[in-house]
Design an enzyme around this catalytic site. Structure first.
Site, PDB file in Angstrom:
ATOM      1  N   GLU A   1       4.367  -9.599  -9.057  1.00  0.00           N
ATOM      2  CA  GLU A   1       5.727 -10.015  -9.666  1.00  0.00           C
ATOM      3  C   GLU A   1       5.267 -11.106 -10.536  1.00  0.00           C
ATOM      4  O   GLU A   1       5.800 -12.399 -10.251  1.00  0.00           O
ATOM      5  CB  GLU A   1       6.677 -10.243  -8.686  1.00  0.00           C
ATOM      6  CG  GLU A   1       6.991  -9.064  -7.885  1.00  0.00           C
ATOM      7  CD  GLU A   1       8.503  -9.053  -6.913  1.00  0.00           C
ATOM      8  OE1 GLU A   1       8.982 -10.260  -7.029  1.00  0.00           O
ATOM      9  OE2 GLU A   1       8.781  -8.377  -6.655  1.00  0.00           O
TER      10      GLU A   1
ATOM     11  N   GLU B   1       6.875  -2.449  -3.028  1.00  0.00           N
ATOM     12  CA  GLU B   1       8.009  -3.348  -2.127  1.00  0.00           C
ATOM     13  C   GLU B   1       9.407  -2.502  -2.216  1.00  0.00           C
ATOM     14  O   GLU B   1       9.827  -2.399  -3.464  1.00  0.00           O
ATOM     15  CB  GLU B   1       7.980  -4.510  -2.609  1.00  0.00           C
ATOM     16  CG  GLU B   1       7.033  -5.651  -2.079  1.00  0.00           C
ATOM     17  CD  GLU B   1       7.126  -7.014  -2.604  1.00  0.00           C
ATOM     18  OE1 GLU B   1       8.397  -7.404  -2.388  1.00  0.00           O
ATOM     19  OE2 GLU B   1       6.103  -7.724  -2.440  1.00  0.00           O
TER      20      GLU B   1
HETATM   21  C1  NOJ Z   1       9.271  -9.926  -3.767  1.00  0.00           C
HETATM   22  C2  NOJ Z   1       8.210 -10.838  -3.563  1.00  0.00           C
HETATM   23  O1  NOJ Z   1       6.815 -10.313  -3.826  1.00  0.00           O
HETATM   24  C3  NOJ Z   1       8.302 -11.117  -2.011  1.00  0.00           C
HETATM   25  O2  NOJ Z   1       7.133 -12.277  -2.033  1.00  0.00           O
HETATM   26  C4  NOJ Z   1       9.618 -11.602  -1.416  1.00  0.00           C
HETATM   27  O3  NOJ Z   1       9.635 -11.950  -0.165  1.00  0.00           O
HETATM   28  C5  NOJ Z   1      10.545 -10.293  -1.461  1.00  0.00           C
HETATM   29  N1  NOJ Z   1      10.384  -9.851  -2.721  1.00  0.00           N
HETATM   30  C6  NOJ Z   1      12.073 -10.292  -1.037  1.00  0.00           C
HETATM   31  O4  NOJ Z   1      12.458 -11.288  -1.970  1.00  0.00           O
END
Ligand code: NOJ
Length: 457
Positions: A180, A368
């Protein structure tokens, strides 16, 4: 009144793993700073997150990741839980400053040993390791030299990638260069909410450009050293809709979409920055050198999509550069998570369709998707039916996209363990496994048991 309930149950029973095909990859995702702890163990250098969380007021709760889930010590038990749950793929990230404490130069063999042990424990348990090289924890020493705003970061990152490829490439087949980039540049270099807490366009724009260059260079470095590896990178994305069908809101929504969903993938695909829909991106030219357009591009083997919600966008004259605001979910009377995000499963379908539309888009994985709720342990059990419902309803949308021809080949739940949720600290619990942060006791939540049944069904 009973019949519809019965029907739902039947439908639910028919919804199983087999519908996604035998080759579909199932897993869970984690990140080093959020779970490892061991912040200064065995020669590890400080990262920007160690330094940021130590500053008073930087994180509202005052929480930090010094111990987190203590995965640095508990990894054998936690990997045993993965095995118990029948989860075949485990995504985790490497802490750059555990491996190269100052970011460049001397390598810390203890850091290499730790990840060797994690990788070997996975393989011994029949679990495939999926490695993310950069999940936001830049070595602090590099921040002192400007961090992502300094173009030299591309070379520093390349050195780190080379060290990791040589150390782990004999066993790790799946690599993700970055996690991200929009979030760590936006929150860390524009809003100042994440480490290293920098603000403004003069930090954000160079950080964006250098992250794009580093992502592509990281891909090239891995491919030259590990020609047989599967090389990817991951992007945050949210489905965007305008607040009204009025022209101003529609154009504002397009700008936000260009910022949140297109700013990083388009240069990687060789399309350059989305300047037409996001005029402020024209200012990126200031940081570009001759030859950069080519260097920004790389043919990844896969792209990881990370989706949690949708955003509703309204025109606003008060927000500089963007002239747009996100209409908070809590003001829209929609179902919310503990993060205050709207629960809207079709978002993941729309994002898969959107990314699949790009020419030359490689295969996609959902690297994710998951949800935070205020789970509580009662009598040694954690009952979280809302999380089961969230995951199932998102999986149905993934299947819908797949059945319409989108080349999506895997799904990773965020996340295995409740952990350090960045600026929000330990309050939001995203895990399939509950963690008591005082005792480090783990309890598999009912969602963890459900995932096991789903995977083994
Ligand atoms: C995106 C991120 O990659 C991760 O580190 C984070 O905890 C989750 N989303 C939830 O916000």
């Amino acid at each position: 009144m009973k019949a519809p309930g019965k029907q739902m149950e039947l439908k639910d029973n028919l919804f199983n793993r087999a519908l996604f095909g035998d080759d579909f990859k199932w897993g869970v995702s984690t990140a080093a700073y959020q779970i490892e702890g061991g912040h200064d163990a065995h020669g590890k250098g400080p990262s920007v997150w160690d330094v940021f969380t130590a500053k008073s007021g930087a994180i509202p709760s005052g929480h930090h990741g010094n111990t987190a889930c203590d995965f640095y010590n508990t990894y054998p038990q936690d990997i045993a839980v993965l095995k118990e749950l029948g989860i075949p793929n485990f995504r985790f990230s490497l802490s750059w400053s555990r491996i190269i404490p100052a970011g460049t130069g001397e390598v810390n063999e203890h850091g290499i040993d730790f990840y060797n042990r994690v990788i070997d424990t996975c393989l011994a348990n029949g679990i495939e390791p999926w490695v993310t090289l950069y999940h936001w924890d830049l070595p602090h020493e590099l921040d002192l030299k400007g961090g992502w705003a300094n173009r030299e970061v591309v070379e520093w990152f390349k050195e780190f990638v080379q060290v990791c490829a040589k150390a782990f490439g004999d066993r790790v087949k799946y690599w993700m260069v970055m996690n991200e980039p929009m979030v760590f540049t936006g929150a860390g270099y524009f809003l100042g909410l994440h480490a290293p807490g920098k603000k403004g366009l003069n930090n954000f724009l160079p950080a964006v450009h250098h992250a794009v260059l580093a992502m592509a260079e990281g891909g090239r470095t891995l491919r030259s050293l590990l020609p047989d590896a599967q090389i990817g990178t991951t992007f945050s994305c949210s489905h965007i809709e305008p607040y009204t069908s009025g022209r101003k809101d529609v154009v504002a929504a397009r700008r936000v979409d260009a910022l949140l969903n297109r700013l990083f993938i388009e240069p990687i695909l060789g399309m350059g920055y989305p300047e037409e829909d996001l005029p402020v991106a024209k200012k990126l030219k200031k940081y570009m050198k001759p030859g950069d357009s080519g260097l920004m591009q790389f043919d990844f083997d896969f792209i990881g999509i990370q989706n949690y919600t949708r955003e509703i966008v309204k025109h606003s004259i008060f927000v500089p550069y963007l002239n747009a605001v996100l209409v908070k979910a809590e003001n829209r009377k929609v179902p919310l998570t503990a993060m205050g995000w709207e629960i809207y499963p079709p978002a993941i379908y729309h994002m898969l369709k959107k990314y699949a539309e790009y020419e030359n888009m490689p295969k996609l994985y959902i690297t994710e998707n998951g949800v935070a709720f205020p789970d509580t342990a009662v009598g040694g059990k954690v009952n979280d039916p809302e999380r089961i419902h969230y995951i199932k309803s998102h999986l149905r949308q993934v299947l819908r996209a797949k059945e319409e021809g989108v080349d999506v080949q895997g799904y990773f739940v965020w996340t295995l363990l409740d952990n350090f949720e960045w600026a929000e600290g330990y309050h939001p619990r995203f895990g399939l496994v509950h963690v008591d942060f005082e005792t480090q006791q783990r309890i598999i939540k009912s969602s963890g048991h459900w995932y096991k049944a789903f995977l083994n069904g």
